[in-house]
Design a protein around this motif. Structure first.
Motif, PDB file in Angstrom:
ATOM      1  N   MET A 118       0.850  -1.199   0.000  1.00  0.00           N
ATOM      2  CA  MET A 118       0.000   0.000   0.000  1.00  0.00           C
ATOM      3  C   MET A 118       0.886   1.250   0.000  1.00  0.00           C
ATOM      4  N   HIS A 119       0.493   2.250  -0.802  1.00  0.00           N
ATOM      5  CA  HIS A 119       1.289   3.463  -0.879  1.00  0.00           C
ATOM      6  C   HIS A 119       0.701   4.578  -0.016  1.00  0.00           C
ATOM      7  N   ILE A 120      -0.492   4.363   0.506  1.00  0.00           N
ATOM      8  CA  ILE A 120      -1.085   5.360   1.386  1.00  0.00           C
ATOM      9  C   ILE A 120      -0.332   5.362   2.705  1.00  0.00           C
ATOM     10  N   THR A 121      -0.089   6.521   3.262  1.00  0.00           N
ATOM     11  CA  THR A 121       0.717   6.648   4.471  1.00  0.00           C
ATOM     12  C   THR A 121      -0.137   7.068   5.650  1.00  0.00           C
ATOM     13  N   ALA A 122       0.492   7.023   6.838  1.00  0.00           N
ATOM     14  CA  ALA A 122      -0.212   7.474   8.040  1.00  0.00           C
ATOM     15  C   ALA A 122      -0.570   8.946   7.917  1.00  0.00           C
ATOM     16  N   PHE A 123       0.308   9.719   7.251  1.00  0.00           N
ATOM     17  CA  PHE A 123       0.027  11.136   7.030  1.00  0.00           C
ATOM     18  C   PHE A 123      -1.260  11.308   6.221  1.00  0.00           C
ATOM     19  N   ASP A 124      -1.428  10.480   5.204  1.00  0.00           N
ATOM     20  CA  ASP A 124      -2.616  10.587   4.357  1.00  0.00           C
ATOM     21  C   ASP A 124      -3.885  10.282   5.140  1.00  0.00           C
ATOM     22  N   GLU A 125      -3.816   9.317   6.029  1.00  0.00           N
ATOM     23  CA  GLU A 125      -4.978   9.004   6.863  1.00  0.00           C
ATOM     24  C   GLU A 125      -5.319  10.181   7.775  1.00  0.00           C
ATOM     25  N   VAL A 126      -4.286  10.801   8.342  1.00  0.00           N
ATOM     26  CA  VAL A 126      -4.506  11.967   9.208  1.00  0.00           C
ATOM     27  C   VAL A 126      -5.099  13.114   8.405  1.00  0.00           C
ATOM     28  N   GLN A 128      -8.456   8.938  -2.814  1.00  0.00           N
ATOM     29  CA  GLN A 128      -8.271   8.021  -3.937  1.00  0.00           C
ATOM     30  C   GLN A 128      -7.361   8.640  -4.996  1.00  0.00           C
ATOM     31  N   ILE A 129      -7.509   9.930  -5.237  1.00  0.00           N
ATOM     32  CA  ILE A 129      -6.640  10.606  -6.194  1.00  0.00           C
ATOM     33  C   ILE A 129      -5.195  10.573  -5.706  1.00  0.00           C
ATOM     34  N   VAL A 130      -5.003  10.853  -4.408  1.00  0.00           N
ATOM     35  CA  VAL A 130      -3.663  10.828  -3.831  1.00  0.00           C
ATOM     36  C   VAL A 130      -3.045   9.434  -3.976  1.00  0.00           C
ATOM     37  N   GLU A 131      -3.828   8.400  -3.718  1.00  0.00           N
ATOM     38  CA  GLU A 131      -3.324   7.032  -3.860  1.00  0.00           C
ATOM     39  C   GLU A 131      -2.879   6.756  -5.294  1.00  0.00           C
ATOM     40  N   LYS A 132      -3.646   7.237  -6.272  1.00  0.00           N
ATOM     41  CA  LYS A 132      -3.272   7.026  -7.668  1.00  0.00           C
ATOM     42  C   LYS A 132      -1.960   7.729  -7.997  1.00  0.00           C
ATOM     43  N   LEU A 133      -1.789   8.951  -7.489  1.00  0.00           N
ATOM     44  CA  LEU A 133      -0.549   9.684  -7.730  1.00  0.00           C
ATOM     45  C   LEU A 133       0.644   8.930  -7.151  1.00  0.00           C
ATOM     46  N   GLN A 134       0.475   8.424  -5.937  1.00  0.00           N
ATOM     47  CA  GLN A 134       1.566   7.703  -5.280  1.00  0.00           C
ATOM     48  C   GLN A 134       1.877   6.393  -6.001  1.00  0.00           C
ATOM     49  N   LEU A 135       0.831   5.701  -6.458  1.00  0.00           N
ATOM     50  CA  LEU A 135       1.032   4.444  -7.171  1.00  0.00           C
ATOM     51  C   LEU A 135       1.736   4.675  -8.500  1.00  0.00           C
ATOM     52  N   GLN A 136       1.361   5.742  -9.192  1.00  0.00           N
ATOM     53  CA  GLN A 136       2.008   6.056 -10.466  1.00  0.00           C
ATOM     54  C   GLN A 136       3.495   6.340 -10.274  1.00  0.00           C
ATOM     55  N   ARG A 137       3.832   7.080  -9.221  1.00  0.00           N
ATOM     56  CA  ARG A 137       5.254   7.377  -8.977  1.00  0.00           C
ATOM     57  C   ARG A 137       6.026   6.116  -8.631  1.00  0.00           C
ATOM     58  N   ALA A 138       5.372   5.208  -7.888  1.00  0.00           N
ATOM     59  CA  ALA A 138       6.054   3.979  -7.469  1.00  0.00           C
ATOM     60  C   ALA A 138       6.270   3.009  -8.629  1.00  0.00           C
ATOM     61  N   THR A 139       5.374   3.050  -9.616  1.00  0.00           N
ATOM     62  CA  THR A 139       5.451   2.076 -10.712  1.00  0.00           C
ATOM     63  C   THR A 139       6.172   2.605 -11.949  1.00  0.00           C
ATOM     64  N   VAL A 140       5.939   3.881 -12.300  1.00  0.00           N
ATOM     65  CA  VAL A 140       6.559   4.416 -13.525  1.00  0.00           C
ATOM     66  C   VAL A 140       7.496   5.591 -13.264  1.00  0.00           C
ATOM     67  N   MET A 180      -5.167  20.964 -13.539  1.00  0.00           N
ATOM     68  CA  MET A 180      -6.078  20.703 -14.647  1.00  0.00           C
ATOM     69  C   MET A 180      -6.004  19.237 -15.084  1.00  0.00           C
ATOM     70  N   ARG A 181      -4.819  18.649 -15.071  1.00  0.00           N
ATOM     71  CA  ARG A 181      -4.684  17.242 -15.456  1.00  0.00           C
ATOM     72  C   ARG A 181      -5.379  16.337 -14.443  1.00  0.00           C
ATOM     73  N   ILE A 182      -5.272  16.681 -13.158  1.00  0.00           N
ATOM     74  CA  ILE A 182      -5.979  15.901 -12.137  1.00  0.00           C
ATOM     75  C   ILE A 182      -7.482  16.027 -12.344  1.00  0.00           C
ATOM     76  N   ALA A 183      -7.950  17.249 -12.610  1.00  0.00           N
ATOM     77  CA  ALA A 183      -9.381  17.462 -12.840  1.00  0.00           C
ATOM     78  C   ALA A 183      -9.864  16.635 -14.029  1.00  0.00           C
ATOM     79  N   ALA A 184      -9.045  16.574 -15.078  1.00  0.00           N
ATOM     80  CA  ALA A 184      -9.420  15.803 -16.265  1.00  0.00           C
ATOM     81  C   ALA A 184      -9.414  14.304 -16.002  1.00  0.00           C
ATOM     82  N   SER A 185      -8.733  13.881 -14.944  1.00  0.00           N
ATOM     83  CA  SER A 185      -8.675  12.453 -14.630  1.00  0.00           C
ATOM     84  C   SER A 185      -9.862  11.996 -13.788  1.00  0.00           C
ATOM     85  N   VAL A 186     -10.677  12.941 -13.305  1.00  0.00           N
ATOM     86  CA  VAL A 186     -11.819  12.570 -12.461  1.00  0.00           C
ATOM     87  C   VAL A 186     -13.139  13.176 -12.942  1.00  0.00           C
TER      88      VAL A 186
END
Length: 409
Positions: A1-9, A28-40, A99-105
């Motif tokens: 999981m890429h979500i952190t304790a900070f994100d929960e707080v 959920q958006i934050v999780e996607k950003l973190q997952l993208q950085r971890a994978t690509v 704007m890119r985040i807005a276009a993704s949701v």
């Protein structure tokens, strides 16, 4: 999981301010950003780690002069309505990231035609004449001249604003985690507002734009004489659930010209889609293929996990997108629409005929005192953040959409 304790707080801190559902969506958006950085190695914002940290510095008001990708601006130029408060005009890179985040949701941000605007008003040309056919020439006789008629849809810039508060303890460091949340908050809110204005704008006083559901179908409001097509359900179909998925969808598809059908889709509330998924044919069988009953080429499909961006399913080969702002089953005068007679609730059309004008600037103001939501933030050890963006929305080809309405009786 890429979500952190900070994100929960962060999510828990934001729930009292923006609500549990919105906080969950931003997470959920934050999780996607973190997952993208971890994978690509990078995320959809396109920002480097340093650029994100500099953006957080804007929120902290830690920057006192020009810095990397951040420009300080005079108060009067930044926040016209409150020129006694400070703030910063963020770089185009930061604005583009939001704007890119807005276009993704958001549906409209993702699918509409984009127009870069350098002025506050832009006329977008659109062909308003009949379909061109030309003519055959006679022997030694001149051919006729066909006039090509172009109309104009006006993109007029309006200013959008998002204001919220964040505890100073969460802004103690300029880190990427904070930037993810601040960017995601801006992107989610902007996408929500543009979807609202694009689909149901004009339903409430103060709406600056006219949405597809409120666009006239029997009268015209522009010199081109264009209007959105309207399909009224047969007599007796006075509620959303009476929509006959095969019969009514076929008529709506037939109302659009062939040249527009490539890229067209259905748009409806998820509750309406839920009702359509359970419809049966005259033999009592579900129209939606189920388990082993699936046909080689089903007329209707369901795609789990779909919604505003990913299709939730298909009807007769055309994708179905669900959006929270379209009228819901059982709605009672929500944004002027009810699940009752003579109400619009489903859209079929090509979103490329909808224009989104982007002025470009993204402003971020910060406030250490003042009333936010009736609370003095200085006494609560919080900081207020205000995003501002200027954009425009317009239907460039209204006849590229068909709005389905319930019967009058």
């Amino acid at each position: 999981m890429h979500i952190t304790a900070f994100d929960e707080v962060m999510k828990e801190k934001l729930i009292p301010i923006i609500g549990e559902q919105t906080a969950f969506q931003v997470k959920q958006i934050v999780e996607k950003l973190q997952l993208q950085r971890a994978t690509v190695g990078h995320d959809i914002t396109g920002l480097s780690e340093k650029m994100k940290k500099d953006f957080v510095s804007v929120a902290q008001a830690a920057v006192k002069g020009p810095s990397f990708n951040i420009d300080t601006k005079a108060n009067e130029a930044l926040i016209e309505e409150q020129d006694n408060r400070g703030g910063y005009l963020v770089s185009r890179e930061i604005a583009d990231a939001i704007m890119r985040i807005a276009a993704s949701v958001g549906t409209i941000m993702n699918q509409a035609a984009k127009w870069e605007m350098t002025t506050d008003e832009l006329g977008v040309p659109n062909y308003t004449g009949s379909f061109l056919t030309g003519a055959y020439l006679g022997v030694d006789a001149p051919g006729p001249v066909t006039g090509v008629t172009f109309g104009q849809a006006n993109l007029i810039i309006k200013k959008w604003q998002l204001a919220f508060v964040v505890g100073n303890d969460l802004l103690s460091e300029a880190n990427v985690n904070v930037a993810d949340w601040l960017l995601a908050l801006g992107g989610e809110a902007l996408a929500n507002m543009i979807d609202y204005q694009g689909f149901v704008g004009g339903a409430n006083s103060g709406d600056p734009f006219l949405g597809i559901l409120n666009y006239p179908s029997t009268t015209t409001i522009d010199p081109t004489g264009q209007k959105v097509s309207s399909y009224v359900l047969p007599t007796g179909s006075t509620t959303f659930a009476k929509y006959a998925v095969m019969d009514d969808s076929s008529v709506m598809i037939g109302d659009l010209e062939e040249s527009i059908l490539d890229g067209a889709a259905f748009y409806m509330n998820r509750t309406v889609w839920a009702k359509l998924r359970t419809q049966k044919d005259t033999a009592g069988n579900y129209i939606l293929p189920y388990a082993g009953w699936a046909k080689p080429e089903p007329a209707m499909e369901n795609h789990p996990g779909g919604g505003p961006i990913k299709p939730a399913g298909e009807i007769l080969g055309y994708p179905v997108y669900t959006n929270r702002w379209l009228p819901a089953v059982g709605a009672s005068s929500v944004n002027g629409f009810s699940d009752a007679a003579s109400n619009p609730f489903v859209v079929f059309g090509n979103m490329r005929a909808f224009a989104f004008g982007d002025k470009g600037e993204m402003r971020v103001g910060q406030f250490e005192s003042g009333s936010f939501g009736g609370k003095e933030i200085a006494l609560a050890d919080q900081r207020g953040l205000v995003y501002k963006h200027r954009h425009a929305l317009a239907l460039t080809l209204p006849r590229a959409f068909v709005v389905g309405k319930t019967a009058a009786s």
